[in-house]
Structure formats: structure tokens, C-alpha cells
Design a protein around this motif. Structure first.
Motif, PDB file in Angstrom:
ATOM      1  N   HIS A   1       0.824  -1.215   0.000  1.00 41.20           N
ATOM      2  CA  HIS A   1       0.000   0.000   0.000  1.00 41.20           C
ATOM      3  C   HIS A   1       0.854   1.260   0.000  1.00 41.20           C
TER       4      HIS A   1
ATOM      5  N   ASN B   1       3.714   8.766  -1.746  1.00 38.39           N
ATOM      6  CA  ASN B   1       2.688   9.079  -0.738  1.00 38.39           C
ATOM      7  C   ASN B   1       3.159  10.148   0.256  1.00 38.39           C
TER       8      ASN B   1
ATOM      9  N   HIS C   1      -3.697   7.226   1.875  1.00 40.50           N
ATOM     10  CA  HIS C   1      -3.258   5.916   1.381  1.00 40.50           C
ATOM     11  C   HIS C   1      -3.240   4.873   2.492  1.00 40.50           C
TER      12      HIS C   1
END
Lengths: 167, 167, 167, 167
Positions: free
Chosen positions: A141, A146, D141
Motif C-alpha cells: 500500500h 505518498n 493511502h
């Protein structure tokens, strides 16, 4: 006003994070950034800089031996009184990146630097002791991207504080 | 220029150390000090201060619950941008005083403070991340008085830096 | 039962502390100790040992680069499941010795070791996360000898626990 | 064999992580788990347990005051000699969760516990000093569910080690 970002990097992630910090720093008018790998530091630039941000990947939840070694010799750079910040990257969210940030800050305090992260004083994102990025090597993930905003925002806040203090 | 020293203390050792820090601070011209136990903080004084030094005894190698609680509510004091320092006392040399200093600094960074110890930049005594005192309760060779100079020197260096930045 | 003490030492203080730990360990019947400088570790002995205690002087409040480097390669020694302990020495009481102990413990956890200090469970002296010694180089009231009992008592408790678990 | 997981939780995230750890523990035959919020600990169960894992959310990069308070009084539970583990949750990846894990481990060492994370000794996922979960409150996220496997794997490894040592 010069600001330096110094990093160690094996796979390029910490170099990328260093670049994002510098990108954020340059949002503040008059800031000139120098981004240096630990084995190729422009010492003259660092000596003239008002602030230095130092980063390392987490290796077994500690900074790399290269960074440790470099910091041992960094006393000659006249870091005292400069603004200091720290960042790290890791492969696991629980992989020690913040412990690395903390130990870099310990080094910076030892040089007589003024350590600064911005903390919760600028609203969200809160950046507690320094920004951290997790790459996507093992966590599906996750992706370093990010964390891009954290690094740029940190760089901008750091530069704004440096400008306020020394500009 | 106002500087605050805030401490928790059960037996009086950390209060004593706080007093020594303030004594050192007042060696810098124009400095007015406020020394406050954690349960009796003059909030108006702290808000006007340019720098705040926070200290706690080590309880099981962590800051006291009282100090932890107080720090949870300290956001309202507008600490961001102030110079921040930390100190601790303990009964054993290995009793966690530096771990306490480190965790107070983490809190201060979280408020957006500029953390400063002076480090090795002022010669001896080097004060790495913050001064620590060991009382003579259980260590026969120790007495808090042994650490007096560290606290006063730290206070003086801290105040000199605050004056340089904000004076 | 074999127990190893591994240290880095420049001036001999940490070597001395390592020797005291081993002395305490041998108070437990059946214990055989190996005390090794980080550049001369008997790997066969360490692999057979049930417990390993690792120590370093504090350099700028961090373990030495030599110890950092050695720990990077220590994975091959099969440390997982062994009892792990840590110690440090420093020139100043506030000089980061406990931070060094803490970071060695982080490494040991990373190898899958069982970390143990004895804590407050054996009465006085309480040994919080690991024993620390301050030499008399710069602190007049201090001498490494002041901490001898802490090191021997820690060694004895560590060996007693190893014997209980693996003997 | 009894194993306890003790947590503080405000929004339910740390409670969820505690449940996942217990789920992993029960994969080991003969393990009975007790999962307790810090304000409702079954002291008899904890006293009989061979291992205790303790977790807290990160508040300003430190454990919660509630957990700090509870640990101050946990000496009466006879934790010495038990296997000890730690975990944390946070809203930001850089939000101090590992610093919380580290400080819980310091407490556990202080009680004379045997601290264990498994580290890199069981292959992937490596769990350095303890598992950490980031919830999705502020990081888009992220979701606590991303970390479920780390918590269950940690629980399973912890229970396997407890069974090996005390079963």
C-alpha cells in the motif's frame, strides 16, 4: 540564503526525499538550496548555509554506518547555531525511520544546532520530529510518492523559519 | 527578555536544578526568569517568554505522569517558535535521565519550538542534549551539587542564544 | 553455559566495564565467559553462547562507528533467541550513555534477541535498561570504579536469568 | 499458557490492533489470550500470564497519559521474567509510533521483563522493535487494515517464543 540537505542513499529513495525537501525550501523567496550525498558534500556551501537538514535510510532501525561516520567528522563544518532538521526513509512503517530521525537530531543538538520540525504549529500536516517516507519495496500500500507532500511542506516550513531567524 | 523554567519535582532535586538553570540565565544582561512548578505555571509569563526550559525527574526512565499530563495541555501556551531546552534528574546515573530529556525535546519539537542545548560548540563542559543531575539518595559518590555547574552553564548558554535570536 | 561480552573501547574504560560484567557472570555456577573487543570477536564462541551483552562508549551520544559497523554484520552470528543485554560508558553523566544502551537494545531486538536488564525486580541497585559507567576524565567526582558494582551485579543477574532460561 | 495484551485506545484503533495480536497468538496451540483496556485489566489473568504485550496510540509522539499512569502502578502485577512486547498506532507515519514502542519497552525492561519482537529472525515481515499501525484518519493511502498482518504475525511469533520458553 543558503540551505543544505545532506543525505545518504543506497537505492535512491532518501535522495528523492532530499530533493523534495529542497523543492519545498525553494518556495521561500531568496532561498538557494544545495543537496548533497554524504560522500560528496560541498563543505563551503554548508559552512555558508543558515540551515542544514540531514537524512538517512533506516538500516536495522539506525542510521547507516556511512551517515554515522560522516557525522563524526562534521564538527569541522561549523554547524553550531544553524537551524537543523532531520528526515528518514524505511521499507517498513515500523522500520525505525523515526528512531533514525531522533538520533540525527541528537547529533545536531550535539553540534549546537537549533533543531526544528514545525511540529503542530502550522496545522496539517503535523510533522512531529521530522518527515519520514516509506517506500514500496515491501509494503504494497505504500510508495515513497505518498510522502512527497510531507517532505515539501517540511522543507517550506524549515526555510520559512530560517528566513525569519536569519534572513 | 523573559525566559521560563518549568519543572516537576517530588523531593526538591529537580526544583533545585531548575533554580540553577535560572541562575545561569540571569548572567545574561536583560534576562528576567520565571521558575515554575508544573502545577503552578504563570501562563502569562510563559506566553511572553522567548525561551522555555522544561525538566522532570526520571520515574522508571520516563518523565513523571504529572509532567506528561501538563505537556498534553501546553499547546495553549503558544510555545511555537520559542527556544526550547530540557533537563532531568535521577537517582541512578543509568536511571534514564537522558531518556527523559530526549522525550521532553520530542514534545518541544512537536510544539514547533527551536530546541537547543549548546552541544559541544562552547567548549567544556560539553552539554550533549541537555543537563542531567544525579542526586545522592542511592549513589554514594554522587550529590546534586556535583552537577550545579552544568545547570548554570546550560542556563547561561541558553539565555545567550535566546538573546542573540530574539533580544 | 557460554556467555559473551562484546565491546568497543578506545581508552580502555569500556573494556574494563566488560570485564566487570564477565566477572559478575562467573558468579553463577557453570558459566564460561568470553570477552571480546569488537575487532577480535571469537565467532564460534558467540554462536554457542546463550547470551550476549554488547557495550560501547558514547561518542556524541551515539555508539561508536566501529560498533555500528560491527552490528551491521552481526546477523551471521545467529543471535536470535539469545538473551541480550547492553551497557555503555561516557565522559559526562549527561553524555548519552543511556541513549547508546537504548540503541544497542534496538539492534538486539532486530536480531530477534530476548532483551533483559533485570530492571527493578532484584531490588537495589535497580538497573533500568542497562548499566552505565562514567569515567573520571572530565568529571572530578567520578571514576569508573564508582560503577563497578553495577556492572558486576548486572552480569550476575544476566547470567542467572540465562541459566534459568537455557541452563 | 496465558498471554495478555493490554492497550489504551480512544478511537478504537489500538483496541483493534490488540485484537489482531491476540488473534495471532491463538494460532499457537494451547494459548489462551486476555485482551484488556488499560482501565479494565484483569490483574489475576496478567499475573498468571507468561507474556504481556502493551500498546498505546501515539499522542504527540509519546504514549498516552493514561498508559503512562497505568505503567506507574503495574509493578504490583509481577511482570518480572515474563516475555514483553510493545506496539502502537498513530495518525501519521512519522507520528511517533515507534518512539511509543521504544518507551513501552523501556518500561518493560524496568520491570525485569524479557523484551522480544522477533526482529529479522523469522523472515518477512521483519518486525524491528514492535508492530505499528497507521490509521486512515489523515493519511489517504493508509488504513489500519494495511497493518493487520504485521499485528497477527507479531502475535504468533510472540506466542511461539513464549511457548518455547515457558510452555
Amino acid at each position: 540564503m543558503k540551505l543544505a540537505v545532506i543525505y545518504d542513499s543506497k537505492t535512491g529513495n532518501t535522495r528523492q526525499a532530499a530533493g523534495w525537501i529542497a523543492e519545498g525550501m525553494r518556495r521561500i523567496e531568496g532561498v538557494q538550496t544545495g543537496v548533497f550525498g554524504v560522500e560528496d558534500v560541498d563543505e563551503a556551501f554548508v559552512k555558508e548555509a543558515c540551515g542544514v537538514v540531514i537524512g538517512s535510510p533506516s538500516y536495522a532501525a539506525l542510521m547507516t554506518p556511512n551517515m554515522r561516520e560522516w557525522l563524526m567528522g562534521a564538527g569541522k563544518l561549523g554547524l553550531a547555531g544553524k537551524l537543523g532538521g532531520a528526515f528518514a526513509t524505511a521499507q517498513y512503517t515500523h522500520g525505525g525511520a523515526e528512531l533514525v530521525v531522533q538520533s540525527i537530531l541528537v547529533n545536531e543538538l550535539g553540534f549546537g544546532m537549533l533543531c526544528y520540525s514545525g511540529g503542530n504549529s502550522k496545522g496539517r500536516p503535523i510533522i512531529h520530529i521530522g518527515p519520514v517516507g516509506i517506500n514500496g519495496n515491501v509494503e504494497e500500500h505504500n510508495a515513497l510518492e505518498n510522502y512527497r507532500e510531507y517532505f515539501t511542506v517540511f522543507g517550506e516550513r524549515f526555510a520559512a523559519k530560517a528566513a525569519e531567524l536569519f534572513g
